[in-house]
Scaffold this motif. Structure first.
Motif, PDB file in Angstrom:
ATOM      1  N   MET A   1       0.857  -1.181   0.000  1.00 36.95           N
ATOM      2  CA  MET A   1       0.000   0.000   0.000  1.00 36.95           C
ATOM      3  C   MET A   1       0.894   1.232   0.000  1.00 36.95           C
ATOM      4  O   MET A   1       1.837   1.331   0.760  1.00 36.95           O
ATOM      5  N   ARG A   2       0.597   2.159  -0.869  1.00 37.19           N
ATOM      6  CA  ARG A   2       1.362   3.403  -0.985  1.00 37.19           C
ATOM      7  C   ARG A   2       0.579   4.535  -0.325  1.00 37.19           C
ATOM      8  O   ARG A   2      -0.631   4.623  -0.490  1.00 37.19           O
ATOM      9  N   PHE A  86      -7.480   0.796  -9.524  1.00 37.47           N
ATOM     10  CA  PHE A  86      -6.798   0.476  -8.278  1.00 37.47           C
ATOM     11  C   PHE A  86      -7.469  -0.729  -7.627  1.00 37.47           C
ATOM     12  O   PHE A  86      -8.664  -0.961  -7.800  1.00 37.47           O
ATOM     13  N   ASP A  87      -6.691  -1.459  -6.839  1.00 43.66           N
ATOM     14  CA  ASP A  87      -7.284  -2.479  -5.978  1.00 43.66           C
ATOM     15  C   ASP A  87      -7.939  -1.781  -4.791  1.00 43.66           C
ATOM     16  O   ASP A  87      -9.059  -2.103  -4.405  1.00 43.66           O
ATOM     17  N   THR A  88      -7.228  -0.794  -4.223  1.00 48.66           N
ATOM     18  CA  THR A  88      -7.788   0.068  -3.178  1.00 48.66           C
ATOM     19  C   THR A  88      -7.307   1.498  -3.430  1.00 48.66           C
ATOM     20  O   THR A  88      -6.177   1.720  -3.898  1.00 48.66           O
ATOM     21  N   PHE A  89      -8.165   2.459  -3.104  1.00 47.80           N
ATOM     22  CA  PHE A  89      -7.848   3.872  -3.278  1.00 47.80           C
ATOM     23  C   PHE A  89      -8.797   4.643  -2.372  1.00 47.80           C
ATOM     24  O   PHE A  89     -10.013   4.658  -2.594  1.00 47.80           O
ATOM     25  N   ALA A  90      -8.268   5.257  -1.305  1.00 52.56           N
ATOM     26  CA  ALA A  90      -9.108   5.983  -0.352  1.00 52.56           C
ATOM     27  C   ALA A  90      -8.283   7.072   0.313  1.00 52.56           C
ATOM     28  O   ALA A  90      -7.098   6.888   0.592  1.00 52.56           O
ATOM     29  N   GLY A  91      -8.945   8.211   0.582  1.00 53.51           N
ATOM     30  CA  GLY A  91      -8.221   9.303   1.207  1.00 53.51           C
ATOM     31  C   GLY A  91      -9.127  10.414   1.684  1.00 53.51           C
ATOM     32  O   GLY A  91     -10.353  10.277   1.713  1.00 53.51           O
ATOM     33  N   PHE A 110      -3.196   4.004  -1.663  1.00 51.02           N
ATOM     34  CA  PHE A 110      -3.625   3.251  -2.840  1.00 51.02           C
ATOM     35  C   PHE A 110      -2.772   2.009  -3.011  1.00 51.02           C
ATOM     36  O   PHE A 110      -1.643   1.914  -2.524  1.00 51.02           O
ATOM     37  N   ASP A 111      -3.340   1.064  -3.739  1.00 47.12           N
ATOM     38  CA  ASP A 111      -2.657  -0.179  -4.067  1.00 47.12           C
ATOM     39  C   ASP A 111      -3.243  -0.674  -5.378  1.00 47.12           C
ATOM     40  O   ASP A 111      -4.464  -0.739  -5.526  1.00 47.12           O
ATOM     41  N   PHE A 112      -2.383  -0.986  -6.325  1.00 45.74           N
ATOM     42  CA  PHE A 112      -2.849  -1.538  -7.594  1.00 45.74           C
ATOM     43  C   PHE A 112      -3.164  -3.019  -7.483  1.00 45.74           C
ATOM     44  O   PHE A 112      -3.827  -3.583  -8.353  1.00 45.74           O
ATOM     45  N   GLY A 113      -2.662  -3.668  -6.435  1.00 46.03           N
ATOM     46  CA  GLY A 113      -2.911  -5.089  -6.268  1.00 46.03           C
ATOM     47  C   GLY A 113      -2.064  -5.959  -7.178  1.00 46.03           C
ATOM     48  O   GLY A 113      -2.400  -7.112  -7.427  1.00 46.03           O
ATOM     49  N   ILE A 114      -0.943  -5.413  -7.667  1.00 45.68           N
ATOM     50  CA  ILE A 114      -0.040  -6.159  -8.542  1.00 45.68           C
ATOM     51  C   ILE A 114       1.354  -6.056  -7.936  1.00 45.68           C
ATOM     52  O   ILE A 114       2.153  -5.190  -8.313  1.00 45.68           O
ATOM     53  N   PRO A 115       1.680  -6.912  -6.960  1.00 47.79           N
ATOM     54  CA  PRO A 115       2.960  -6.792  -6.260  1.00 47.79           C
ATOM     55  C   PRO A 115       4.187  -6.768  -7.171  1.00 47.79           C
ATOM     56  O   PRO A 115       5.139  -6.037  -6.911  1.00 47.79           O
ATOM     57  N   SER A 116       4.150  -7.516  -8.261  1.00 40.63           N
ATOM     58  CA  SER A 116       5.322  -7.583  -9.131  1.00 40.63           C
ATOM     59  C   SER A 116       5.589  -6.269  -9.877  1.00 40.63           C
ATOM     60  O   SER A 116       6.699  -6.041 -10.348  1.00 40.63           O
ATOM     61  N   LEU A 117       4.577  -5.387  -9.967  1.00 40.65           N
ATOM     62  CA  LEU A 117       4.749  -4.124 -10.681  1.00 40.65           C
ATOM     63  C   LEU A 117       4.750  -2.903  -9.768  1.00 40.65           C
ATOM     64  O   LEU A 117       4.881  -1.776 -10.240  1.00 40.65           O
ATOM     65  N   GLU A 118       4.621  -3.119  -8.451  1.00 42.04           N
ATOM     66  CA  GLU A 118       4.505  -1.957  -7.567  1.00 42.04           C
ATOM     67  C   GLU A 118       5.742  -1.064  -7.595  1.00 42.04           C
ATOM     68  O   GLU A 118       5.636   0.147  -7.435  1.00 42.04           O
ATOM     69  N   GLY A 119       6.905  -1.628  -7.825  1.00 44.64           N
ATOM     70  CA  GLY A 119       8.122  -0.830  -7.899  1.00 44.64           C
ATOM     71  C   GLY A 119       8.148   0.090  -9.107  1.00 44.64           C
ATOM     72  O   GLY A 119       8.826   1.116  -9.100  1.00 44.64           O
TER      73      GLY A 119
END
Length: 161
Positions: A1-2, A86-91, A110-119
């Motif tokens: 989560m970012r 997004f997988d999650t997006f709240a603020g 937020f989180d895209f829900g794609i761990p391999s691409l989060e970087g």
């Protein structure tokens, strides 16, 4: 989560004026070059609304629809994605009167829900979101001081982010 935050101070304005202006999500495409479009499905004076967003992101568009909650007595706008990329997006947008000025605090998780691409994806999304908020606030109010580190290029630099 970012986690992304941006702080600014709008000088010489009333908090209700700043609040009402920020809640005008339909104006964001003219204020922030990252924003391709917004569609407002419901807004003030209702306590709940909804808006759909499209932001220029990499070589395409980042899309989502969010539920917006307007908590006027606390000077907050809370939002959460109901559908989108997004997988999650709240603020939250939170405003505080400081003498004759208004402090604006924006934060989102937020989180895209794609761990391999989060970087790859997360840093770009963080920059686009932070710049969008900065462009919007400085576009709404000429006398704005950004308190967070963000570099705003020219609008011509934005396309194809």
């Amino acid at each position: 989560m970012r986690h992304v935050e941006l702080d600014a101070v709008v000088l010489g304005e009333n908090a209700q004026t700043v609040y009402d202006s920020i809640a005008r999500f339909d104006r964001f495409p003219e204020l922030a070059p990252h924003v391709s479009s917004t569609t407002v499905h419901g807004s003030l004076p209702d306590a709940k609304g909804s808006s759909s967003w499209e932001l220029h992101f990499r070589s395409g568009l980042l899309r989502w629809t969010e539920e917006d909650r307007f908590v006027r007595d606390e000077l907050q706008i809370q939002f959460e994605q109901t559908d989108g990329d997004f997988d999650t997006f709240a603020g939250t947008w939170a405003l505080t009167e400081q003498g004759g000025d208004v402090a604006v605090h924006f934060e989102v998780d937020f989180d895209f829900g794609i761990p391999s691409l989060e970087g790859i994806l997360d840093p770009i999304a963080e920059r686009v979101i932070k710049e969008t908020v900065a462009w919007a606030i400085t576009g709404l109010f000429d006398r704005t001081q950004l308190r967070s580190e963000v570099e705003l290029g020219t609008p011509a630099d934005i396309v194809g982010v």
